[in-house]
Design a protein around this motif. Structure first.
Motif, PDB file in Angstrom:
ATOM      1  N   THR A  54       0.833  -1.203   0.000  1.00 54.39           N
ATOM      2  CA  THR A  54       0.000   0.000   0.000  1.00 54.39           C
ATOM      3  C   THR A  54       0.868   1.253   0.000  1.00 54.39           C
ATOM      4  O   THR A  54       0.579   2.233  -0.687  1.00 54.39           O
ATOM      5  CB  THR A  54      -0.931  -0.018   1.228  1.00 54.39           C
TER       6      THR A  54
ATOM      7  N   GLU B  34      -6.782   0.932  -1.100  1.00 54.88           N
ATOM      8  CA  GLU B  34      -7.085  -0.187  -0.207  1.00 54.88           C
ATOM      9  C   GLU B  34      -8.308   0.162   0.630  1.00 54.88           C
ATOM     10  O   GLU B  34      -8.508   1.326   0.997  1.00 54.88           O
ATOM     11  CB  GLU B  34      -5.871  -0.407   0.711  1.00 54.88           C
TER      12      GLU B  34
ATOM     13  N   GLU C 151      -5.627  -4.343  -3.509  1.00 50.46           N
ATOM     14  CA  GLU C 151      -6.445  -5.431  -2.958  1.00 50.46           C
ATOM     15  C   GLU C 151      -7.935  -5.259  -3.214  1.00 50.46           C
ATOM     16  O   GLU C 151      -8.726  -5.170  -2.274  1.00 50.46           O
ATOM     17  CB  GLU C 151      -6.174  -5.584  -1.456  1.00 50.46           C
TER      18      GLU C 151
HETATM   19 MG   LIG Z   1      -2.013  -2.831   1.992  1.00 48.43          MG
END
Ligand SMILES: [Mg+2]
Ligand SMILES: Nc1ncnc2c1ncn2[C@@H]1O[C@H](COP(=O)(O)OP(=O)(O)OP(=O)(O)O)[C@@H](O)[C@H]1O
Lengths: 306, 238
Positions: free
Chosen positions: B41, B83, B160
């Motif tokens: 991230t 995310e 994700e």
């Molecule tokens: Mg992450």
């Protein structure tokens, strides 16, 4: 009896309309920054002091109407300017970093601005130019006081303008995305620093207008005004729910009505006690405020703040 | 298309990225694997200009992105699906999409893009005036993707996208990823669901503790002992 109730309600709503603006300014700052601006009251006091300073230096030389308008402009501009100073000094350098450090530094600046204001006008009580040489109107048994009508009118106008600004402009979209999710706001290309600054200034202006309404009703400003206006703004904001603008409006009106009712029933000493009592009651029963999101929601948002 | 070289990004004293280098080929679907806390991230945010790296370079079509603000990066043609989706919960679906087009000024085109996205995501159309916070997880993910598409990106970064979603929704997302890629959008995604990713991605990177420790084509991924155990082993959920 009915007349007394209506009169109390009217007095309460008029005072509450000014509280609402104080609360809206405070809550807007919190909404975009997720930080309390502890020098909020001091910046409003600074604006008020500039208005009083103008009256004391140039009062005699100006026609009354001009003095009143000029004092209004100076007060609102002063509050906004002081807001600019606070944002640049306390919040912009620490954006995305320690929230506590930013709040503590805004506390230090509170003291600084207050000292500076009282240095400008060392007297405890300073007359503030007000437009009310007009007598009150009688509407049947009701007394319509000109400052009440002015407050209600101005507050409604500001609320409508602010609503349009936030709902129907590109800037408003940016402000709302930033209050909702700062990381995502930046991901769609919103300039967080610039939007925060502009929203902070808009909030200072709204607060400044609220402060002006209080000052013309009181016709004076004292060194207590900073603390006082922050307390009212804080209670209005918390009653309505942190970060919610409609909430702050409702919270301010509710606070005004509660105070006026308390005063009518138990006398003026009870006024402040009622306000703080209401705050505690709401915080215990509904920590997110009457209209706002729950407090834990905001905590999550605070953690996501980049 | 995207070249990341020796990027170091830190939170305070802790370096989350310790010299990351990788590249994304134009027209590809590139997948980044890695355990929790690896820095995936952080890398996405760094490329997006939301986090500033200590050093290193991020080049996109020849332009250096390090030092550019997030809005410049969006303007260059990179969009991020963050995310946890991060839709704007209090704003309506339509307003979320309008925010995605924040930097564009071609109002007619924006309106037609909006209609196209509503055609692609009919569930969003039905809920166009509903606050985004009231959508289901899958719908919010679709909205986050649609919002990113509103900026007309050349490179779509997805962090994700399948996290916490039901298998059917995950399939739907991968179907969309494939479609978007066929439409010419380059995809760079973080994905823990290696089984699904293996079906669509052309290139894989593995990141561990702030470093890229593996790079290879899907065939090589299946060969790699470490990845096999961690990501393709039995009953490994997202
Ligand atoms: Mg992450
Ligand atoms: N805001 C932050 N402040 C301090 N440290 C952070 C912050 N965000 C992430 N980190 C740390 O940086 C490291 C990398 O985090 P990152 O979120 O990039 O990992 P990730 O690979 O995306 O993990 P996950 O699979 O759980 O999403 C972790 O050790 C994390 O604790």
């Amino acid at each position: 009896m009915i007349v007394d109730i209506v009169q109390t309600l009217l007095n309460g709503l008029a005072a509450g309309a000014a509280y609402a603006l104080l609360g809206v300014g405070f809550t807007m700052m919190f909404g975009v920054m997720r930080r309390l601006n502890l020098s909020y009251g001091a910046t409003l006091m600074f604006g008020g002091y500039l208005g009083a300073l103008l009256a004391s230096r140039a009062g005699g030389a100006l026609p009354d109407a001009a003095l009143v308008l000029l004092a209004a402009a100076v007060t609102v501009a002063g509050a906004t300017l002081a807001g600019l100073y606070v944002e640049r000094l306390c919040f912009a350098p620490l954006r995305g970093r320690s929230g506590v450090a930013a709040m503590v530094s805004s506390f230090a600046v509170w003291m600084q601005i207050e000292e500076f204001s009282t240095w400008l006008l060392p007297l405890h009580t300073n007359p503030y130019p007000a437009p009310f040489n007009v007598a009150s109107w009688q509407l049947g048994a009701l007394t319509l006081r000109p400052e009440h009508l002015l407050t209600l009118l101005v507050a409604v106008l500001v609320a409508i303008l602010l609503h349009r600004l936030l709902r129907a402009s590109r800037f408003g979209l940016a402000v709302r995305t930033l209050s909702d999710s700062p990381a995502a706001a930046q991901a769609v290309g919103i300039d967080a620093g610039r939007t925060t600054l502009l929203a902070f200034l808009a909030a200072s202006t709204v607060g400044g207008i609220g402060a002006w309404l209080v000052l013309v009703a009181d016709q004076q400003v004292t060194p207590m005004f900073g603390m006082w206006s922050m307390a009212k703004g804080l209670i209005a904001m918390m009653l309505g729910g942190l970060g919610s603008i409609p909430g702050a409006v409702a919270g301010g009106l509710l606070l005004g009505v509660l105070e006026a009712s308390g005063q009518a029933l138990f006398g003026p000493q009870i006024r402040e006690l009622i306000a703080w009592g209401a705050l505690f009651l709401v915080l215990v029963l509904r920590p997110g405020g009457l209209f706002g999101r729950a407090a834990f929601d905001l905590d999550i948002a605070a953690h996501q703040r980049l | 298309m995207l070249d990341v070289k020796d990027v170091v990004t830190a939170y305070g004293k802790i370096e989350a990225l310790k010299g990351v280098s990788l590249s994304v080929e134009p027209g590809s679907i590139t997948c980044l694997l890695g355990p929790n806390g690896a820095g995936k991230t952080t890398l996405m945010y760094t490329i997006a200009g939301i986090l500033r790296p200590r050093r290193g370079s991020v080049r996109f079509g020849g332009d250096e992105l390090v030092g550019q603000s997030a809005d410049r990066v969006v303007n260059r043609g990179i969009a991020l699906v963050p995310e946890n989706r991060l839709v704007f919960p209090q704003m309506s679906v339509t307003e979320n999409l309008a925010a995605g087009a924040y930097l564009r000024h071609d109002h007619g085109e924006i309106a037609s893009d909006l209609e196209k996205l509503f055609a692609r995501f009919p569930a969003l159309k039905e809920r166009r005036s509903q606050p985004a916070g009231t959508l289901s997880g899958g719908e919010q993910q679709m909205l986050a993707v649609a919002r990113a598409l509103m900026s007309r990106p050349k490179l779509l970064m997805m962090d994700e996208p399948s996290m916490g979603l039901a298998p059917l929704v995950v399939e739907e997302i991968f179907r969309i990823v494939g479609e978007l890629n066929r439409d010419g959008i380059t995809i760079f995604m973080v994905e823990q669901n290696a089984h699904m990713a293996l079906k669509v991605a052309h290139k894989f990177f593995l990141m561990e503790q702030g470093k890229v420790t593996f790079a290879g084509a899907p065939g090589e991924v299946a060969q790699d002992e470490v990845i096999r155990r961690a990501y393709l082993g039995s009953a490994k959920a997202t």
